[in-house]
Design a protein around this motif. Structure first.
Motif, short mmCIF file in Angstrom:
data_model
loop_
_atom_site.label_atom_id
_atom_site.label_comp_id
_atom_site.label_asym_id
_atom_site.label_seq_id
_atom_site.Cartn_x
_atom_site.Cartn_y
_atom_site.Cartn_z
N TYR A 1 2.51 83.58 7.03
CA TYR A 1 3.47 83.18 6.36
C TYR A 1 4.24 82.51 5.24
N CYS A 2 3.58 81.43 6.06
CA CYS A 2 3.61 79.97 4.96
C CYS A 2 2.98 79.75 4.32
N ASN A 3 1.51 80.10 4.48
CA ASN A 3 0.49 80.40 3.99
C ASN A 3 0.66 80.75 2.53
N TYR B 1 6.32 72.24 -2.55
CA TYR B 1 5.84 71.20 -1.86
C TYR B 1 5.84 71.90 -0.03
N PHE B 2 7.07 72.60 -0.22
CA PHE B 2 8.21 73.05 0.78
C PHE B 2 6.84 73.67 1.60
N TRP B 3 6.65 74.66 1.10
CA TRP B 3 5.99 75.79 1.58
C TRP B 3 4.45 75.06 2.76
N LEU C 1 5.56 72.68 5.98
CA LEU C 1 6.03 73.79 6.50
C LEU C 1 4.62 74.95 7.18
N TYR C 2 4.00 74.89 6.00
CA TYR C 2 1.96 75.34 7.35
C TYR C 2 2.01 74.28 7.50
N LYS D 1 3.40 81.72 1.40
CA LYS D 1 4.39 81.86 0.63
C LYS D 1 3.66 79.84 -0.53
N SER D 2 2.93 79.68 0.07
CA SER D 2 2.41 78.40 -0.17
C SER D 2 2.05 79.33 -1.60
#
Length: 297
Positions: A26-28, A97-99, A102-103, A30-31
């Protein structure tokens, strides 16, 4: 073919791994939606540095040597150098750069925890980890498909084919590619868990980074992506760093220290892996039982 049964004490650790894997996916996603592939590659290249710390603190490995730290730093710099050749990467603000950050932390945890369960969960067959992760991975993947509107697109595509009176509801080539993807994916599952069982968490993470860099490099050389020479050289630098990386050895505990004694001079330090806590506990318990039996005699 023998397979491991579904047991709750095995489900729990693999369920946590599946949650971490799904969160990483999911983080990937969103990134990639908020930034670009280059940004994700840079943060992915930082993962071996973080996993090396987890290796030393939690998984019973020595700290990496200066050579290995240098190699990991070269890989991170190479990935950064490649990303800096992309104009979109340079123009992004900090909010992009937040996601990716987190990734980075999620996938680092996933890599370290994956090594912990492959070493600590007593599966009887080689298929065990693949079976558990695939079964537990179904619900989150179906949820991601719903979130991405995949079911609606499939419904619309089938409706169009019915209205056009086409012979096949699903294109034969699409079915063939799906089957090939399933076979390749299963092979990746087996080879991935086998590789994870043979190397440290940091080494396994590094293999993934080098694989991505090599894939991007081949893609740039084959397809018309108009890659700059600086970008190609930066990715080549990542591969050079991977060549010079050396896996950190397992920490050792002298057998005499487990008996409460002091090591003998000149005695070889054959040791025990600190990461295998049950092995140490079993060894200590065995010595304790022998001592009790001797007293009884």
């Amino acid at each position: 073919m023998d397979v491991d049964p579904i047991i709750m004490r095995f489900v729990k650790p693999y369920l946590l791994y599946t949650v971490a894997f799904s969160l990483g996916v999911y983080c990937n996603m969103k990134s990639l939606s908020l930034s670009n592939v280059e940004t994700v590659i840079v943060f992915r290249a930082l993962a071996p540095l973080l996993v090396s710390i987890f290796d030393a603190v939690f998984l019973g490995r020595e700290w990496p040597s200066l050579r290995s730290w240098g190699a990991l730093s070269v890989i991170a710099l190479g990935a950064l150098g490649y990303a800096m050749t992309d104009e979109q990467f340079q123009s992004q603000g900090l909010q992009a750069y937040f996601w990716p950050t987190l990734y980075l932390f999620v996938i680092s945890f996933e890599m370290a925890y994956g090594k912990k369960i492959i070493s600590g969960v007593d599966m009887k067959t080689f298929s065990g980890p693949v079976l558990y992760t695939n079964l537990l991975g179904w619900p989150p993947m179906l949820a991601f498909a719903a979130m991405g509107g995949e079911y609606e697109r499939l419904k619309n595509d089938v409706s169009v084919r019915v209205m056009n009176g086409e012979e096949h509801l699903f294109p034969p080539m699409g079915i063939l590619l799906l089957l090939v993807g399933c076979i390749v994916g299963t092979g990746i599952g087996y080879s991935g868990w086998f590789c994870r069982s043979k190397v440290s968490a940091a080494s396994y993470t590094l293999i993934g980074v080098i694989n991505k860099c090599l894939t991007v490099l081949v893609n740039l050389l084959i397809w018309d992506q108009h890659a700059s020479m600086d970008g190609i050289l930066s990715l080549s630098l990542c591969l050079v760093g991977g060549v010079f990386y050396k896996q950190a050895p397992i920490k050792k505990v002298d057998h005499d220290s487990l008996d409460g004694g002091t090591p003998s001079e000149g005695k070889a330090d054959d040791g025990i892996e600190l990461g295998m806590t049950p092995l140490i506990e079993s060894s200590v318990q065995s010595r304790s039982n022998r001592g009790t039996n001797n007293i009884g005699r």
